[in-house]
Design a protein around this motif. Structure first.
Motif, PDB file in Angstrom:
ATOM      1  N   ALA A 118      33.059  31.063 -13.683  1.00 33.38           N
ATOM      2  CA  ALA A 118      34.226  31.193 -14.563  1.00 33.38           C
ATOM      3  C   ALA A 118      34.870  29.820 -14.665  1.00 33.38           C
ATOM      4  CB  ALA A 118      35.216  32.215 -14.027  1.00 33.38           C
ATOM      5  N   THR A 119      35.458  29.529 -15.828  1.00 31.91           N
ATOM      6  CA  THR A 119      36.068  28.220 -16.063  1.00 31.91           C
ATOM      7  C   THR A 119      37.441  28.409 -16.686  1.00 31.91           C
ATOM      8  OG1 THR A 119      33.893  27.222 -16.445  1.00 31.91           O
ATOM      9  CG2 THR A 119      35.822  25.975 -17.185  1.00 31.91           C
ATOM     10  N   ALA A 120      38.419  27.727 -16.118  1.00 35.68           N
ATOM     11  CA  ALA A 120      39.774  27.721 -16.670  1.00 35.68           C
ATOM     12  C   ALA A 120      40.095  26.316 -17.162  1.00 35.68           C
ATOM     13  CB  ALA A 120      40.783  28.149 -15.611  1.00 35.68           C
ATOM     14  N   ALA A 176      36.392  24.975 -12.590  1.00 35.24           N
ATOM     15  CA  ALA A 176      35.234  25.858 -12.718  1.00 35.24           C
ATOM     16  C   ALA A 176      34.779  26.285 -11.325  1.00 35.24           C
ATOM     17  CB  ALA A 176      34.095  25.149 -13.449  1.00 35.24           C
ATOM     18  N   SER A 189      39.998  34.968 -12.150  1.00 32.24           N
ATOM     19  CA  SER A 189      40.379  34.983 -13.561  1.00 32.24           C
ATOM     20  C   SER A 189      41.809  35.483 -13.754  1.00 32.24           C
ATOM     21  CB  SER A 189      39.399  35.867 -14.343  1.00 32.24           C
ATOM     22  OG  SER A 189      39.740  35.926 -15.698  1.00 32.24           O
ATOM     23  N   ARG A 202      42.345  34.248 -20.880  1.00 33.35           N
ATOM     24  CA  ARG A 202      41.911  34.484 -19.504  1.00 33.35           C
ATOM     25  C   ARG A 202      40.446  34.080 -19.329  1.00 33.35           C
ATOM     26  NH1 ARG A 202      42.714  40.315 -16.682  1.00 33.35           N
ATOM     27  NH2 ARG A 202      44.874  39.524 -16.576  1.00 33.35           N
ATOM     28  N   PRO A 203      40.115  33.325 -18.274  1.00 36.03           N
ATOM     29  CA  PRO A 203      38.730  32.881 -18.062  1.00 36.03           C
ATOM     30  C   PRO A 203      37.755  34.058 -18.031  1.00 36.03           C
ATOM     31  CG  PRO A 203      40.202  31.720 -16.580  1.00 36.03           C
ATOM     32  CD  PRO A 203      41.026  32.778 -17.249  1.00 36.03           C
TER      33      PRO A 203
END
Length: 682
Positions: A397-399, A466, A479, A500-501
């Motif tokens: 997951a990546t923000a 990430a 997330s 949201r990721p």
């Protein structure tokens, strides 16, 4: 008359190997090879070609490229201004194949590039038909039959008479149970197939495309093939040769002479493979991502490439008139070094290429620029296909969050560290494992530059965070914990880019070799199976794995003048970088031949490794982390950086998983102790 001796037997074996390769490659060739160890042998080769040149335009360099390459409402492009015989589209990369595999898993009738059907073909199917342009594309992805069916529906609705052909056979998943220990594509070792394999696709060559065109196809759709094959296939079909081997009484051609003639045919197709390599990425060869980007006009109307190829293998590269972009020595040389390893062993299913002596010459007086390209050499291919498998390896997951105001970088870092600390506490409470990978970068603080960063205090920055975990459940907690930072952490956090990721599976690449003789390739015409065959490589090829021996000690200048001057690399060279799995390549081309000796002396593999050491992961193997190769034909160097992309592709947590900026980063490297090179050029 050619009497057989021990030496001549070796030459005869080479001739028969060439015969086998040629027979597999060209369906219009009559071949006989008769010899007896007690008799003389005579060989003759006849070659006939069409004298008309063939024009091929490439309208797509990746899945998602602009549709203006096909047609623009203001300026005609390839269909209306390219004067084309063939229009080709390249959509596939390792990352794209992963995405298409996931799409097919969700919807069995998908798995191909819908842009090809909806944006490239449907609006212009009548123009394509009226102009007699034949289309070749690898848009089939992991479901070429479904793609072709969609195209056939478009053809029927338009009321035109076009034959649609499909190439299948690249999918190796039906053979999964028979594959255990495999030969690696880039390493001299064997490894077992990963247990969680998700897809396996062989890189097919140009021969199946040629066979489809020989059958009269107007549109050819393939699955996975090497990018250059969409160009080489049409040229194999268009530039015909007839080769005859036999015991010919009265022949004046010795075996040595015959070998020279046969090698000329090979060189012709090596040249055509080079043409495919240069235009496969669309606008990248016509001024896109050029080092001197500020000199490239009209990005809004970028011209896409056209190659005009002659029967002798020579070709020119240009773009349609009245389009933006630029075709020059620099733009084409940069694309030559894009995503290659050892330039003397650029291995394709159809030929093994040597691009080290390729030359690029600008043609004056042509609107937008044009070049003449030549000098490709090489040999027949190996007996193996390269295969790209993907396998499941957890989730990611990546923000991405913009941060503004004083001390923006410091606020971004503390925000990221706090989110990680909070989620780790949640994992511990729930009995979940820790993250298996974390990457925190602050874009704007030059984190990618590592020790070479010069600006670490901007008032605007972007947080890149990430993470990787074996379990999807863990990343769902991550997330949900990003947005609360907007009210409970640093001021100036303006939002989350994209919301949201999203938690997504990680598909890692796994490259291995598979015997050509064991793979059945099928071709379909208008939905009917019409041809099944197997390819075979030549025993002349010296193996598939590329050489890893550095070349910089072979011809290292030692007596060059020195001086008090310093130059940034950008003053002396163009650069371009790309990726192959977890390795990056950086091509460096001298702006002037007089600069090349200085680049060879001062820009060594050790220098480049030291510059990028913060991005390279040491694996304990004896192989060097950075290897340098030379391309004297364009006064160029190519550096391969192993294990430098954090896993590469979707497996990488970095903001630059494909090394796209590595060449740009190297431009700031300073060469010192040089004489006044400007005066040398003047």
């Amino acid at each position: 008359m050619y009497l057989l001796s021990a030496t001549n037997l070796t030459r005869t074996a080479k001739a028969c190997a060439l015969q086998r390769w040629t027979k597999r490659t060209f369906s219009n060739i009559r071949l006989v090879c008769k010899h007896s160890f007690s008799h003389s042998v005579k060989f003759r080769l006849y070659s006939t070609q069409q004298h008309k040149s063939v024009r091929i335009g490439c309208a797509s360099g990746f899945w998602g490229d602009t549709a203006t390459a096909v047609f623009s409402s203001t300026v005609p492009q390839l269909i209306h201004g390219g004067k084309l015989d063939f229009l080709v589209f390249d959509y596939l990369s390792e990352i794209t194949m992963s995405l298409l595999t996931a799409a097919k898993t969700k919807m069995p009738n998908m798995g191909y590039a819908p842009d090809f059907v909806l944006a490239a073909v449907t609006p212009f199917i009548k123009d394509i038909s009226q102009k007699g342009i034949r289309v070749v594309s690898n848009a089939g992805g992991v479901n070429p039959l479904a793609c072709a069916a969609a195209i056939q529906e478009v053809v029927q609705k338009a009321g035109v008479s076009l034959k649609v052909a499909v190439v299948t056979g690249d999918d190796l998943m039906p053979h999964k149970d028979s594959l255990s220990v495999l030969r690696m594509a880039d390493e001299a070792e064997e490894k077992p197939l990963p247990k969680t394999v998700h897809s396996m696709n062989a890189y097919l060559g140009a021969v199946p495309i040629k066979r489809c065109l020989d059958l009269g196809a107007d549109i050819v759709v393939t699955g996975r093939c090497v990018d250059s094959a969409v160009v080489l296939g049409p040229l194999m079909h268009s530039v015909r040769s007839v080769v005859y081997f036999g015991s010919l009484v009265g022949s004046r051609m010795t075996l040595t002479s015959w070998l020279l003639e046969a090698e000329q045919i090979i060189n012709r197709y090596l040249s055509f493979s080079l043409a495919g390599h240069l235009i496969e990425c669309g606008a990248q060869v016509t001024g896109g991502i050029f080092t001197d980007w500020h000199k490239v006009p009209d990005w809004d109307n970028m011209g896409f490439p056209v190659v005009e190829c002659s029967a002798d293998g020579s070709f020119t590269l240009s773009k349609p008139p009245k389009t933006g972009g630029l075709v020059s020595f620099g733009t084409v040389a940069e694309q030559l070094v894009y995503e290659i390893g050892d330039p003397q062993r650029y291995l394709l299913p159809d030929v093994s290429c040597d691009f080290s002596q390729v030359t690029i010459t600008e043609i004056p007086g042509i609107d937008g620029g044009a070049v003449r390209v030549g000098g490709a050499k090489g040999s027949p291919p190996s007996g193996d296909y390269k295969v790209c498998a993907t396998y499941m390896d957890g989730f990611r997951a990546t923000a991405v969050c913009p941060v503004g105001g004083p001390r923006a970088v410091e606020k971004a870092r503390r925000t990221a560290e706090s989110i990680i600390k909070r989620t780790r506490r949640i994992f511990k409470q729930l009995g979940l494992e820790d993250y298996s990978g974390i990457n925190i970068q602050v874009l704007g603080a030059e984190d990618t530059y590592g020790p070479h960063a010069i600006n670490s205090g901007p008032r605007e920055a972007v947080l890149w965070m990430a993470v990787h975990h074996k379990q999807k459940k863990a990343l769902e907690f991550f997330s949900r914990e990003v947005a609360p930072a907007g009210t409970g952490m640093a001021p100036g956090l303006t939002g989350i880019v994209g919301g949201r990721p999203r938690v997504s599976p990680v598909l890692k690449p796994f490259f291995f070799l598979y015997p050509k003789a064991d793979l059945e390739v099928n071709t379909y015409l208008n939905g009917e199976l019409v041809d099944t065959f197997r390819e075979a490589g030549s025993s002349l090829a010296k193996g598939h794995a590329p050489s890893r021996l550095p070349q910089e000690n072979a011809d290292k200048p030692t007596d060059l003048p020195t001086g008090p001057h310093s130059y940034r690399l950008e003053d002396l060279a163009y650069t371009r970088s790309g990726d192959k799995g977890d390795s990056a390549n950086i091509g460096v081309i001298a702006r002037h031949p007089l600069y090349f000796p200085y680049l060879k002396k001062f820009l060594t593999a050790d220098v480049v490794e030291n510059y990028f050491q913060h991005l390279i992961k040491k694996d304990g193997m004896a192989l060097p982390s950075v290897t340098r190769y030379e391309l004297p034909g364009i006064c160029g160097l190519n550096f391969m950086l192993r294990n430098s992309l954090g896993g590469g592709g979707v497996a990488s947590l970095r903001s630059d998983p494909q090394g796209k900026a590595y060449g740009q980063m190297l431009l700031d490297y300073k060469l010192t102790g040089l004489p006044d090179l400007t005066s040398l050029v003047d």
